[in-house]
Design a protein around this motif. Structure first.
Motif, PDB file in Angstrom:
ATOM      1  N   PRO A   1     -10.096  58.394  94.320  1.00 54.11           N
ATOM      2  CA  PRO A   1     -10.784  59.192  93.301  1.00 54.11           C
ATOM      3  C   PRO A   1     -11.966  58.436  92.712  1.00 54.11           C
ATOM      4  O   PRO A   1     -12.003  57.219  92.694  1.00 54.11           O
ATOM      5  CB  PRO A   1      -9.702  59.432  92.246  1.00 54.11           C
ATOM      6  N   VAL A   2     -12.932  59.199  92.210  1.00 54.49           N
ATOM      7  CA  VAL A   2     -14.111  58.645  91.563  1.00 54.49           C
ATOM      8  C   VAL A   2     -14.032  58.984  90.081  1.00 54.49           C
ATOM      9  O   VAL A   2     -13.831  60.136  89.708  1.00 54.49           O
ATOM     10  CB  VAL A   2     -15.411  59.228  92.174  1.00 54.49           C
ATOM     11  N   SER A   3     -14.170  57.997  89.235  1.00 55.15           N
ATOM     12  CA  SER A   3     -14.168  58.214  87.787  1.00 55.15           C
ATOM     13  C   SER A   3     -15.546  57.920  87.248  1.00 55.15           C
ATOM     14  O   SER A   3     -16.193  56.956  87.656  1.00 55.15           O
ATOM     15  CB  SER A   3     -13.157  57.281  87.097  1.00 55.15           C
ATOM     16  N   VAL A   4     -15.995  58.758  86.332  1.00 55.57           N
ATOM     17  CA  VAL A   4     -17.257  58.526  85.644  1.00 55.57           C
ATOM     18  C   VAL A   4     -16.910  58.289  84.190  1.00 55.57           C
ATOM     19  O   VAL A   4     -16.326  59.144  83.534  1.00 55.57           O
ATOM     20  CB  VAL A   4     -18.212  59.733  85.794  1.00 55.57           C
ATOM     21  N   VAL A   5     -17.234  57.134  83.674  1.00 57.15           N
ATOM     22  CA  VAL A   5     -16.914  56.760  82.304  1.00 57.15           C
ATOM     23  C   VAL A   5     -18.208  56.348  81.628  1.00 57.15           C
ATOM     24  O   VAL A   5     -19.069  55.710  82.231  1.00 57.15           O
ATOM     25  CB  VAL A   5     -15.894  55.594  82.278  1.00 57.15           C
ATOM     26  N   SER A   6     -18.338  56.701  80.364  1.00 56.24           N
ATOM     27  CA  SER A   6     -19.552  56.375  79.633  1.00 56.24           C
ATOM     28  C   SER A   6     -19.208  55.571  78.399  1.00 56.24           C
ATOM     29  O   SER A   6     -18.229  55.851  77.705  1.00 56.24           O
ATOM     30  CB  SER A   6     -20.271  57.656  79.220  1.00 56.24           C
ATOM     31  N   THR A   7     -20.050  54.594  78.110  1.00 59.52           N
ATOM     32  CA  THR A   7     -19.880  53.845  76.861  1.00 59.52           C
ATOM     33  C   THR A   7     -20.488  54.609  75.694  1.00 59.52           C
ATOM     34  O   THR A   7     -20.296  54.242  74.547  1.00 59.52           O
ATOM     35  CB  THR A   7     -20.542  52.464  76.983  1.00 59.52           C
ATOM     36  N   ALA A   8     -21.203  55.696  75.958  1.00 58.11           N
ATOM     37  CA  ALA A   8     -21.816  56.516  74.908  1.00 58.11           C
ATOM     38  C   ALA A   8     -20.853  57.584  74.396  1.00 58.11           C
ATOM     39  O   ALA A   8     -21.247  58.471  73.667  1.00 58.11           O
ATOM     40  CB  ALA A   8     -23.091  57.160  75.423  1.00 58.11           C
ATOM     41  N   GLN A   9     -19.562  57.570  74.803  1.00 56.94           N
ATOM     42  CA  GLN A   9     -18.522  58.488  74.348  1.00 56.94           C
ATOM     43  C   GLN A   9     -18.549  59.861  75.011  1.00 56.94           C
ATOM     44  O   GLN A   9     -17.728  60.698  74.692  1.00 56.94           O
ATOM     45  CB  GLN A   9     -18.549  58.664  72.822  1.00 56.94           C
ATOM     46  N   TYR A  10     -19.491  60.130  75.900  1.00 55.79           N
ATOM     47  CA  TYR A  10     -19.521  61.401  76.609  1.00 55.79           C
ATOM     48  C   TYR A  10     -20.268  61.229  77.923  1.00 55.79           C
ATOM     49  O   TYR A  10     -20.994  60.271  78.126  1.00 55.79           O
ATOM     50  CB  TYR A  10     -20.154  62.516  75.772  1.00 55.79           C
ATOM     51  N   VAL A  11     -20.042  62.229  78.819  1.00 59.19           N
ATOM     52  CA  VAL A  11     -20.751  62.268  80.095  1.00 59.19           C
ATOM     53  C   VAL A  11     -21.371  63.646  80.212  1.00 59.19           C
ATOM     54  O   VAL A  11     -20.700  64.660  80.034  1.00 59.19           O
ATOM     55  CB  VAL A  11     -19.790  62.008  81.288  1.00 59.19           C
ATOM     56  N   ASP A  12     -22.661  63.713  80.517  1.00 55.96           N
ATOM     57  CA  ASP A  12     -23.357  64.979  80.735  1.00 55.96           C
ATOM     58  C   ASP A  12     -23.528  65.193  82.235  1.00 55.96           C
ATOM     59  O   ASP A  12     -23.957  64.286  82.951  1.00 55.96           O
ATOM     60  CB  ASP A  12     -24.736  64.981  80.083  1.00 55.96           C
ATOM     61  N   VAL A  13     -23.153  66.391  82.720  1.00 52.31           N
ATOM     62  CA  VAL A  13     -23.422  66.800  84.085  1.00 52.31           C
ATOM     63  C   VAL A  13     -24.220  68.090  83.968  1.00 52.31           C
ATOM     64  O   VAL A  13     -23.693  69.107  83.503  1.00 52.31           O
ATOM     65  CB  VAL A  13     -22.124  67.024  84.901  1.00 52.31           C
TER      66      VAL A  13
ATOM     67  N   SER B   1     -26.062  70.654  82.194  1.00 49.39           N
ATOM     68  CA  SER B   1     -26.036  70.957  80.761  1.00 49.39           C
ATOM     69  C   SER B   1     -24.624  70.979  80.190  1.00 49.39           C
ATOM     70  O   SER B   1     -24.420  71.391  79.053  1.00 49.39           O
ATOM     71  CB  SER B   1     -26.728  72.304  80.508  1.00 49.39           C
ATOM     72  N   VAL B   2     -23.633  70.541  80.953  1.00 48.21           N
ATOM     73  CA  VAL B   2     -22.237  70.522  80.506  1.00 48.21           C
ATOM     74  C   VAL B   2     -21.897  69.115  80.030  1.00 48.21           C
ATOM     75  O   VAL B   2     -22.170  68.130  80.719  1.00 48.21           O
ATOM     76  CB  VAL B   2     -21.280  70.954  81.643  1.00 48.21           C
ATOM     77  N   ARG B   3     -21.278  69.022  78.840  1.00 50.01           N
ATOM     78  CA  ARG B   3     -20.920  67.729  78.251  1.00 50.01           C
ATOM     79  C   ARG B   3     -19.408  67.555  78.264  1.00 50.01           C
ATOM     80  O   ARG B   3     -18.659  68.410  77.811  1.00 50.01           O
ATOM     81  CB  ARG B   3     -21.435  67.629  76.826  1.00 50.01           C
ATOM     82  N   PHE B   4     -18.937  66.424  78.791  1.00 49.72           N
ATOM     83  CA  PHE B   4     -17.529  66.040  78.808  1.00 49.72           C
ATOM     84  C   PHE B   4     -17.339  64.935  77.769  1.00 49.72           C
ATOM     85  O   PHE B   4     -17.968  63.879  77.874  1.00 49.72           O
ATOM     86  CB  PHE B   4     -17.126  65.527  80.199  1.00 49.72           C
ATOM     87  N   THR B   5     -16.480  65.203  76.776  1.00 51.53           N
ATOM     88  CA  THR B   5     -16.202  64.221  75.732  1.00 51.53           C
ATOM     89  C   THR B   5     -14.691  64.100  75.612  1.00 51.53           C
ATOM     90  O   THR B   5     -14.042  64.957  75.024  1.00 51.53           O
ATOM     91  CB  THR B   5     -16.804  64.656  74.381  1.00 51.53           C
ATOM     92  N   GLY B   6     -14.118  63.071  76.187  1.00 54.94           N
ATOM     93  CA  GLY B   6     -12.665  62.911  76.181  1.00 54.94           C
ATOM     94  C   GLY B   6     -12.006  64.091  76.866  1.00 54.94           C
ATOM     95  O   GLY B   6     -12.263  64.377  78.027  1.00 54.94           O
ATOM     96  N   ASP B   7     -11.160  64.845  76.122  1.00 56.66           N
ATOM     97  CA  ASP B   7     -10.474  66.013  76.692  1.00 56.66           C
ATOM     98  C   ASP B   7     -11.201  67.323  76.396  1.00 56.66           C
ATOM     99  O   ASP B   7     -10.657  68.398  76.569  1.00 56.66           O
ATOM    100  CB  ASP B   7      -9.027  66.077  76.202  1.00 56.66           C
ATOM    101  N   GLN B   8     -12.467  67.216  75.938  1.00 52.61           N
ATOM    102  CA  GLN B   8     -13.226  68.402  75.571  1.00 52.61           C
ATOM    103  C   GLN B   8     -14.387  68.622  76.535  1.00 52.61           C
ATOM    104  O   GLN B   8     -15.009  67.679  77.006  1.00 52.61           O
ATOM    105  CB  GLN B   8     -13.764  68.271  74.146  1.00 52.61           C
ATOM    106  N   ILE B   9     -14.652  69.915  76.812  1.00 48.97           N
ATOM    107  CA  ILE B   9     -15.778  70.301  77.649  1.00 48.97           C
ATOM    108  C   ILE B   9     -16.644  71.230  76.819  1.00 48.97           C
ATOM    109  O   ILE B   9     -16.143  72.178  76.199  1.00 48.97           O
ATOM    110  CB  ILE B   9     -15.301  71.024  78.934  1.00 48.97           C
ATOM    111  N   GLY B  10     -17.930  70.970  76.794  1.00 49.70           N
ATOM    112  CA  GLY B  10     -18.811  71.803  75.997  1.00 49.70           C
ATOM    113  C   GLY B  10     -20.243  71.679  76.439  1.00 49.70           C
ATOM    114  O   GLY B  10     -20.532  71.405  77.608  1.00 49.70           O
ATOM    115  N   LEU B  11     -21.129  71.853  75.477  1.00 50.10           N
ATOM    116  CA  LEU B  11     -22.564  71.747  75.695  1.00 50.10           C
ATOM    117  C   LEU B  11     -23.106  70.700  74.730  1.00 50.10           C
ATOM    118  O   LEU B  11     -22.396  70.231  73.842  1.00 50.10           O
ATOM    119  CB  LEU B  11     -23.239  73.104  75.460  1.00 50.10           C
ATOM    120  N   ASP B  12     -24.354  70.390  74.869  1.00 49.14           N
ATOM    121  CA  ASP B  12     -24.973  69.392  73.996  1.00 49.14           C
ATOM    122  C   ASP B  12     -24.830  69.777  72.519  1.00 49.14           C
ATOM    123  O   ASP B  12     -24.472  68.960  71.692  1.00 49.14           O
ATOM    124  CB  ASP B  12     -26.448  69.236  74.380  1.00 49.14           C
ATOM    125  N   GLY B  13     -25.041  71.056  72.180  1.00 54.02           N
ATOM    126  CA  GLY B  13     -24.965  71.490  70.780  1.00 54.02           C
ATOM    127  C   GLY B  13     -23.575  71.903  70.325  1.00 54.02           C
ATOM    128  O   GLY B  13     -23.308  72.020  69.130  1.00 54.02           O
TER     129      GLY B  13
END
Length: 173
Positions: A2-14, A16-28
Motif C-alpha cells: 500500500p501507498v500512504s500519503v501523510v502530510s505534516t500540514a495536517q491535511y492532504v489535498d487531492v 479540490s478534495v481535502r483529507f484531514t484525519g478521518d474527514q473528507i471535505g473541501l478547502d472551505g
C-alpha cells in the motif's frame, strides 16, 4: 504494498478534495464526510445534504436485520416528501398530500384537521368489533347520518340490539 500519503500540514489535498484525519471535505468545508468505526462496523457521517441526481435512483439496504431512518433529536421529525405532483409509496400503500390509499385506489382515506373521510367500505373483521365514542366534554354525541339516502343497520345474526330493545325482522321487543 500500500501507498500512504501523510502530510505534516495536517491535511492532504487531492485536486479540490481535502483529507484531514478521518474527514473528507473541501478547502472551505473540511468536514463534509467523516469516517469512523464502532467496533468492527464502519460509519459515515455526512454534514449537509445528500442529493441523488439520476432520474431513477435507489437507497438499498442489503443487511439481514433492519433499516432505520430516524432523527435523534427529541423535537425533530423525519419528513419524506414526494415533490409537487408526486407521491410517497411504502410497499403498496400510496400517500399523496393528505390522502392515503393503495396503488390502484389512491384516495381511500383523506385526512383533515379534526376529520377523516373514508372513500370505501369499513370492514370490521374482529369477532367482537366495537365502534366507541369517548369524548367527555360538552355534550358528547355520536351521530350516524346520511345526506344522500337511508341509514340501514342490518345483521346476518337475525337481530339488532339498540340499548335494551331488540329488532328481529319486523318485530320489536
Amino acid at each position: 504494498g500500500p501507498v500512504s500519503v501523510v502530510s505534516t500540514a495536517q491535511y492532504v489535498d487531492v485536486e479540490s478534495v481535502r483529507f484531514t484525519g478521518d474527514q473528507i471535505g473541501l478547502d472551505g468545508d473540511t468536514a463534509i464526510i467523516q469516517l469512523t468505526t464502532d467496533g468492527s462496523v464502519g460509519n459515515v457521517a455526512v454534514d449537509g445534504t445528500v442529493t441523488m441526481i439520476d432520474d431513477v435512483t435507489s437507497l438499498t439496504h442489503t443487511g439481514a436485520t433492519s433499516l432505520t431512518i430516524s432523527s435523534s433529536q427529541a423535537a425533530a421529525f423525519v419528513k419524506i416528501e414526494g415533490g409537487s405532483a408526486a407521491y410517497v409509496q411504502v410497499e403498496s400503500v400510496k400517500i399523496t398530500d393528505d390522502q392515503i390509499g393503495t396503488v390502484s385506489d389512491a384516495n381511500l382515506v383523506t385526512l383533515e384537521d379534526d376529520k377523516m373521510s373514508l372513500d370505501g367500505a369499513l370492514d370490521l373483521k374482529n369477532e367482537d368489533a366495537t365502534i366507541t365514542h369517548t369524548a367527555s366534554t360538552g355534550t358528547p354525541t355520536l351521530t350516524i347520518s346520511s345526506t344522500s339516502g337511508p341509514v340501514s343497520v342490518v345483521s346476518t345474526a337475525q337481530y339488532v340490539d339498540v340499548e335494551s330493545v331488540r329488532f328481529t325482522g319486523d318485530q320489536i321487543g
